[in-house]
Every structure is written in C-alpha cells, then in structure tokens.
Motif scaffolding. Structure first.
Motif, PDB file in Angstrom:
ATOM      1  N   GLN A   1      71.205  37.701  62.716  1.00  0.00           N
ATOM      2  CA  GLN A   1      71.192  36.915  63.955  1.00  0.00           C
ATOM      3  C   GLN A   1      70.348  35.653  63.787  1.00  0.00           C
ATOM      4  OE1 GLN A   1      69.741  39.960  66.626  1.00  0.00           O
ATOM      5  NE2 GLN A   1      71.792  40.341  67.474  1.00  0.00           N
ATOM      6  N   PHE A   2      69.167  35.818  63.192  1.00  0.00           N
ATOM      7  CA  PHE A   2      68.275  34.682  62.964  1.00  0.00           C
ATOM      8  C   PHE A   2      68.927  33.636  62.054  1.00  0.00           C
ATOM      9  CE2 PHE A   2      64.145  36.971  64.093  1.00  0.00           C
ATOM     10  CZ  PHE A   2      63.832  36.095  65.118  1.00  0.00           C
ATOM     11  N   ALA A   3      69.789  34.082  61.151  1.00  0.00           N
ATOM     12  CA  ALA A   3      70.392  33.169  60.174  1.00  0.00           C
ATOM     13  C   ALA A   3      71.143  32.020  60.836  1.00  0.00           C
ATOM     14  CB  ALA A   3      71.319  33.947  59.253  1.00  0.00           C
ATOM     15  N   PHE A   4      71.601  32.225  62.071  1.00  0.00           N
ATOM     16  CA  PHE A   4      72.382  31.194  62.769  1.00  0.00           C
ATOM     17  C   PHE A   4      71.507  30.114  63.415  1.00  0.00           C
ATOM     18  CE2 PHE A   4      75.297  34.808  62.654  1.00  0.00           C
ATOM     19  CZ  PHE A   4      76.441  34.188  62.157  1.00  0.00           C
ATOM     20  N   TYR A   5      70.233  30.435  63.678  1.00  0.00           N
ATOM     21  CA  TYR A   5      69.406  29.431  64.355  1.00  0.00           C
ATOM     22  C   TYR A   5      67.951  29.354  63.879  1.00  0.00           C
ATOM     23  CZ  TYR A   5      67.728  33.434  67.165  1.00  0.00           C
ATOM     24  OH  TYR A   5      67.210  34.624  67.573  1.00  0.00           O
ATOM     25  N   SER A   6      67.544  30.224  62.982  1.00  0.00           N
ATOM     26  CA  SER A   6      66.168  30.180  62.473  1.00  0.00           C
ATOM     27  C   SER A   6      66.128  30.768  61.066  1.00  0.00           C
ATOM     28  CB  SER A   6      65.217  30.951  63.400  1.00  0.00           C
ATOM     29  OG  SER A   6      63.897  30.940  62.873  1.00  0.00           O
ATOM     30  N   SER A   7      66.426  29.935  60.085  1.00  0.00           N
ATOM     31  CA  SER A   7      66.503  30.425  58.709  1.00  0.00           C
ATOM     32  C   SER A   7      65.159  30.963  58.219  1.00  0.00           C
ATOM     33  CB  SER A   7      66.989  29.314  57.779  1.00  0.00           C
ATOM     34  OG  SER A   7      66.085  28.220  57.770  1.00  0.00           O
ATOM     35  N   LYS A   8      64.051  30.371  58.694  1.00  0.00           N
ATOM     36  CA  LYS A   8      62.732  30.843  58.268  1.00  0.00           C
ATOM     37  C   LYS A   8      62.456  32.263  58.756  1.00  0.00           C
ATOM     38  CE  LYS A   8      60.316  26.454  57.539  1.00  0.00           C
ATOM     39  NZ  LYS A   8      59.123  25.627  57.916  1.00  0.00           N
ATOM     40  N   ASN A   9      62.833  32.549  59.999  1.00  0.00           N
ATOM     41  CA  ASN A   9      62.654  33.907  60.508  1.00  0.00           C
ATOM     42  C   ASN A   9      63.566  34.889  59.790  1.00  0.00           C
ATOM     43  OD1 ASN A   9      60.686  34.297  62.791  1.00  0.00           O
ATOM     44  ND2 ASN A   9      61.766  32.506  63.561  1.00  0.00           N
ATOM     45  N   SER A  10      64.769  34.447  59.469  1.00  0.00           N
ATOM     46  CA  SER A  10      65.699  35.302  58.736  1.00  0.00           C
ATOM     47  C   SER A  10      65.129  35.649  57.363  1.00  0.00           C
ATOM     48  CB  SER A  10      67.043  34.586  58.583  1.00  0.00           C
ATOM     49  OG  SER A  10      67.979  35.416  57.917  1.00  0.00           O
ATOM     50  N   LYS A  11      64.597  34.649  56.685  1.00  0.00           N
ATOM     51  CA  LYS A  11      63.994  34.888  55.369  1.00  0.00           C
ATOM     52  C   LYS A  11      62.741  35.740  55.483  1.00  0.00           C
ATOM     53  CE  LYS A  11      65.788  30.658  53.225  1.00  0.00           C
ATOM     54  NZ  LYS A  11      65.444  29.298  52.719  1.00  0.00           N
ATOM     55  N   ALA A  12      61.985  35.567  56.579  1.00  0.00           N
ATOM     56  CA  ALA A  12      60.774  36.367  56.777  1.00  0.00           C
ATOM     57  C   ALA A  12      61.114  37.851  56.857  1.00  0.00           C
ATOM     58  CB  ALA A  12      60.052  35.917  58.055  1.00  0.00           C
ATOM     59  N   ILE A  13      62.211  38.177  57.531  1.00  0.00           N
ATOM     60  CA  ILE A  13      62.642  39.574  57.609  1.00  0.00           C
ATOM     61  C   ILE A  13      63.096  40.073  56.237  1.00  0.00           C
ATOM     62  CG2 ILE A  13      64.364  41.152  58.566  1.00  0.00           C
ATOM     63  CD1 ILE A  13      64.292  39.564  61.142  1.00  0.00           C
ATOM     64  N   TYR A  14      63.827  39.230  55.510  1.00  0.00           N
ATOM     65  CA  TYR A  14      64.282  39.613  54.168  1.00  0.00           C
ATOM     66  C   TYR A  14      63.088  39.952  53.277  1.00  0.00           C
ATOM     67  CZ  TYR A  14      65.811  39.120  49.356  1.00  0.00           C
ATOM     68  OH  TYR A  14      66.033  39.336  48.015  1.00  0.00           O
ATOM     69  N   TYR A  15      62.075  39.073  53.250  1.00  0.00           N
ATOM     70  CA  TYR A  15      60.894  39.311  52.427  1.00  0.00           C
ATOM     71  C   TYR A  15      60.125  40.543  52.903  1.00  0.00           C
ATOM     72  CZ  TYR A  15      61.454  34.732  50.172  1.00  0.00           C
ATOM     73  OH  TYR A  15      61.939  33.666  49.450  1.00  0.00           O
TER      74      TYR A  15
END
Length: 300
Positions: A266-280
C-alpha cells in the motif's frame, strides 16, 4: 515513600522545560518524597547542561549517544534505584501533568501493582488519547484504551492488560524481579513487551483515571507515520510476538507478517520510504537484527 520521575529528552529542551514546570506545580502530601531525573539522550547539543542552569533540584544525566526510549529510561531507572527509589514513574517529556496527578498515583501505589493514568490529548483535553489498554492475542497488537473517547470524567479504578510507556509507575520490587525495559527494542513496543513480562510474572496493571496527564502526541518523535516509526514499530511488533509466542494465539505471528506485507505494498503507491522501511524491518526481524539501526536514505 520515594518516587522518581524519569523523563527522556532528545532535542526537546522546550518540551522538557514545560513538563518539569508542571511537575513543580504538582500538589501532593508532604509524606511523599518526589524527585525528577532527566536523561538527555544524545541530543545534538548537551541540553542537560543547558537545563541544569534553570533547575537546581532536578537530576540531569547525559548520554553521548541516543539510547532510544528503552535505553534512555533504563539509564534514569538505574540512577533512581541507586538513590533508594521505592517507585519510578516513566513520563514522556512531551506531557503536562495535572496538578493532582502525582497525588492520585502515589496514594494508590502498592509494591506489587504497576499504575498508569488517564492520558488526554493536550490540544484536545476533552478527548482521551489513552486510558489503560488491551492486547489482541490473535493479531499481536496492543491498543490504547478508549482512544478518541470523550467520556473523560470516569473516576473508577480498574485493571487492564496494557500501560503505555507514556505513563507507567513501576514499584522497585517489580523491577528487582522482572528487570527494566529491553534496551535493544530501542523505540516502540518496549512498553508492550514489559506488560507481557508483567503478565507472565503474575503482576497486574491498574488504571487510576483521577490521575490525569496531557500528551502532546508524537511531538518528540516526528509522528507515527514517519519511516523511522514505521521501521521500529514493524520490526519490534514481530519480535515481541515471536518472543512471547506462548501468550499469543498461533495466528498472531502469521497475521502480523501478512498485514505488514500488505501495508508495504500500500505504501509503495504513495510513500516509497515507508514501504522500504517495512521491507527492511521484516528482513531485519528474520535475521534477528535488533537495537538501533542506520538507514540514512530513509531518514532512519
């Protein structure tokens, strides 16, 4: 009875000043001995030294590095215990105490019970931010009790499953038996983890609604939707469910993982940093990486 209030300061001298001032305005019986410990937790400048000029009756400690919420509080707790504290009261530095808060907590203090207060939004004092809380044993989440509720006049004491680290009064006896916060959680979920240890050791948490605290929510951490918060909340939630799996339903860890993957997309569509934070966060959880991390591109 000796009570030590622990405030952790991180680049927030103004907030800490306002909190200390509210402590000084508190009214309580002379039988209680109250002390305040401020831990400057690796601020860019030595704010402990600055604040020391104004408050001669406050104990100031300085850590050259940011130890996180858990580590900063533990530094203060160690100091309090070394000075003979009967109780330590963890208080966020971005809070204001009602004048009767300390009195209400102290007169309900017992050596085998952790206490917490009613916490109202500072900007909306007719609305509850947290009054006790619950733990969802199927999903692995903890929740602030009555968040958003406008029934702020309840005065009946009751037991709960979760106390926010924003306000947690812990007896010396309990600390001696189950220890302090876990340093390597660094930020977020350390209060939930502590409540789980309380439960496992047979201790209870009581809400004292007559004790009122006002919270300038997330003023000291930059908000709960930042990559910083997203990373630590994700990693530490997964960790505590795994570490305390005997308390949670078998579904909790799976639910936590799946819901975080969904949130990542979901974050990938509007907040790439938050998306990556979850991945890490998920990656680090899987390899057992704990404590403070550094991902400069994400602002962590």
């Amino acid at each position: 009875m000796k009570v030590y209030l622990i405030l952790v300061n991180y680049n927030g001298a103004k907030l800490t000043e306002e909190c200390i001032d509210s402590i000084h305005k508190s009214k309580y019986d002379s039988q209680y001995e109250v002390h305040t410990v401020v831990v400057d937790n690796g601020s860019k400048v030595d704010e402990a030294e600055i604040l020391k000029q104004k408050y001669e009756d406050v104990i100031f400690l300085r850590s050259e590095e940011n130890l996180g919420f858990a580590g900063g509080n533990n530094l203060g707790i160690k100091q309090a215990l070394s000075e003979g504290a009967d109780y330590v009261l963890l208080i966020n530095n971005d809070t204001i105490l009602d004048t009767s808060m300390l009195e209400e907590l102290m007169k309900n203090a017992k050596p085998d019970i952790v206490l917490t207060s009613k916490i109202l939004y500072y900007s909306k004092p007719d609305m509850i931010w947290c009054e006790g809380g619950t733990i969802d044993w199927k999903k692995g989440n903890s929740y602030n009790g009555k968040m958003g509720d406008k029934d702020v006049h309840n005065t009946e004491k009751y037991y709960c499953e979760f106390a926010s680290g924003c306000c947690m009064m812990i007896p010396r006896e309990i600390i001696n038996k189950i220890g302090m916060l876990q340093d390597d959680y660094f930020m977020y979920c350390e209060d939930t983890e502590y409540c789980l240890r309380l439960k496992q050791a047979g201790y209870q948490i009581m809400v004292v609604p007559k004790a009122v605290l006002y919270h300038k929510v997330s003023a000291s951490s930059g908000g709960e939707d930042s990559p910083f918060s997203t990373y630590y909340i994700t990693r530490n939630r997964l960790r505590l469910v795994k570490e305390h799996n005997e308390l949670f339903d078998f579904s909790a860890l799976m639910f936590s993982l799946i819901s975080r993957y969904i949130r990542m997309f979901q974050f990938a569509f509007y907040s790439s940093k938050n998306s990556k934070a979850i991945y890490y966060a998920i990656r680090d959880f899987k390899v057992g990486k704990n404590g403070k991390v550094s991902y400069p591109k994400l602002g962590i």
